[in-house]
Design an enzyme around this catalytic site. Structure first.
Site, PDB file in Angstrom:
ATOM      1  N   ASP A 253      -1.308   1.730  -6.902  1.00  0.00           N
ATOM      2  CA  ASP A 253      -1.642   2.986  -6.240  1.00  0.00           C
ATOM      3  C   ASP A 253      -1.346   4.124  -7.229  1.00  0.00           C
ATOM      4  OD1 ASP A 253      -2.063   4.930  -4.163  1.00  0.00           O
ATOM      5  OD2 ASP A 253       0.126   5.066  -4.007  1.00  0.00           O
ATOM      6  N   ARG A 254      -2.065   5.234  -7.115  1.00  0.00           N
ATOM      7  CA  ARG A 254      -1.869   6.322  -8.072  1.00  0.00           C
ATOM      8  C   ARG A 254      -0.775   7.311  -7.648  1.00  0.00           C
ATOM      9  NH1 ARG A 254      -6.510  10.756  -9.215  1.00  0.00           N
ATOM     10  NH2 ARG A 254      -5.169  12.017  -7.878  1.00  0.00           N
ATOM     11  N   ASP A 255      -1.037   8.057  -6.570  1.00  0.00           N
ATOM     12  CA  ASP A 255      -0.163   9.181  -6.242  1.00  0.00           C
ATOM     13  C   ASP A 255       1.100   8.708  -5.518  1.00  0.00           C
ATOM     14  OD1 ASP A 255      -2.049  10.914  -7.396  1.00  0.00           O
ATOM     15  OD2 ASP A 255      -3.213  10.867  -5.546  1.00  0.00           O
TER      16      ASP A 255
ATOM     17  N   ASP B 245       2.270  20.373  -0.391  1.00  0.00           N
ATOM     18  CA  ASP B 245       1.039  20.929   0.172  1.00  0.00           C
ATOM     19  C   ASP B 245       1.428  22.102   1.051  1.00  0.00           C
ATOM     20  OD1 ASP B 245      -1.137  21.613   1.717  1.00  0.00           O
ATOM     21  OD2 ASP B 245      -1.768  19.547   2.075  1.00  0.00           O
TER      22      ASP B 245
ATOM     23  N   ASN C 237      -7.083   6.313  -2.938  1.00  0.00           N
ATOM     24  CA  ASN C 237      -7.902   7.106  -2.004  1.00  0.00           C
ATOM     25  C   ASN C 237      -7.859   8.556  -2.450  1.00  0.00           C
ATOM     26  OD1 ASN C 237      -8.105   4.819  -0.375  1.00  0.00           O
ATOM     27  ND2 ASN C 237      -6.703   5.576   1.199  1.00  0.00           N
TER      28      ASN C 237
ATOM     29  N   ASP D  88       3.051   3.158  -2.294  1.00  0.00           N
ATOM     30  CA  ASP D  88       4.162   3.843  -1.623  1.00  0.00           C
ATOM     31  C   ASP D  88       3.891   4.143  -0.149  1.00  0.00           C
ATOM     32  OD1 ASP D  88       2.234   5.789  -2.307  1.00  0.00           O
ATOM     33  OD2 ASP D  88       3.745   7.386  -2.260  1.00  0.00           O
TER      34      ASP D  88
HETATM   35 MG   LIG Z   1       0.470   6.783  -2.919  1.00  0.00          MG
END
Ligand SMILES: [Mg+2]
Ligand SMILES: [Zn+2]
Length: 196
Positions: A9-11, A20, A60, A142
């Site tokens: 997964d990236r983020d 945010d 995503n 995560d």
């Molecule tokens: Mg993530």
């Protein structure tokens, strides 16, 4: 011949989540200048590659579907992630990105799809293209959706419990293993400690 992969997964795993202002929660970076790698991730990914795992980023990115930012900005953020990893000596074998969102208002991207995690489409497509043996592969993410996508694809799952994404985890999913960050997950995985 098929090979094992680690789906990353990236983020929250490779990149730091950022505040945010509209929700008060930590979310994916939406501007290239907000992208920062989590310390130690390039070294950890390099260890996985040297151990024979294919590395596939699976992420995503619905911001363009929701018209929060233009698609070009989503692409610029992704390019920044790739550039920062490359500067640290790591190039993933493939990136698979779901740009869709079922409630998005963009006419092209605002739709249901088979690739938005928790669906396994990103992993299944990569497995077909790269001859990946899913049963000997891992999904590392995560959030609950990462664990669900990994399980649905037939992989084992590693949940990274970063504090900033605690709002995206529940007790409803059960990963095979848990770690506080990617570096510690990779240490466990490569020591064979994840197989028992
Ligand atoms: Mg993530
Ligand atoms: Zn999708």
């Amino acid at each position: 011949m098929t090979r094992p992969a680690v789906f990353l997964d990236r983020d929250g795993v490779l990149t730091e989540l950022v505040p945010d202002p509209s929700t008060g929660t930590f979310e994916s970076p939406l501007h290239p200048e907000d992208v920062a790698l989590v310390p130690g991730v390039a070294a950890a990914a390099g260890q996985l590659a040297r151990a024979g795992y294919l590395l596939v980023g699976v992420t995503n990115q619905p911001a363009a579907a929701k018209r929060t930012v233009p698609l070009a900005v989503v692409e610029a953020v992704q390019a920044r992630v790739v550039a920062l990893l490359a500067a640290d000596g790591v190039v993933l074998d493939s990136w698979r990105i779901c740009l869709h969102h079922p409630e998005g208002t963009d006419p092209e991207l605002g739709r249901a799809c088979d690739c938005r995690k928790p669906a396994p489409g990103l992993l299944l497509d990569a497995a077909r293209d790269l001859d990946i043996d899913l049963a000997s592969s891992w999904m590392i993410g995560d959030t609950d959706s990462d664990v669900q996508a990994g399980k649905a694809a037939g992989c084992r799952t590693f949940l990274i419990e970063v504090a900033r994404s605690a709002h995206k985890r529940t007790a409803l999913v059960t990963p095979d293993r848990r770690a506080p960050d990617l570096a510690q997950a990779v240490t466990v995985l490569l020591s064979g400690g994840a197989d028992c």
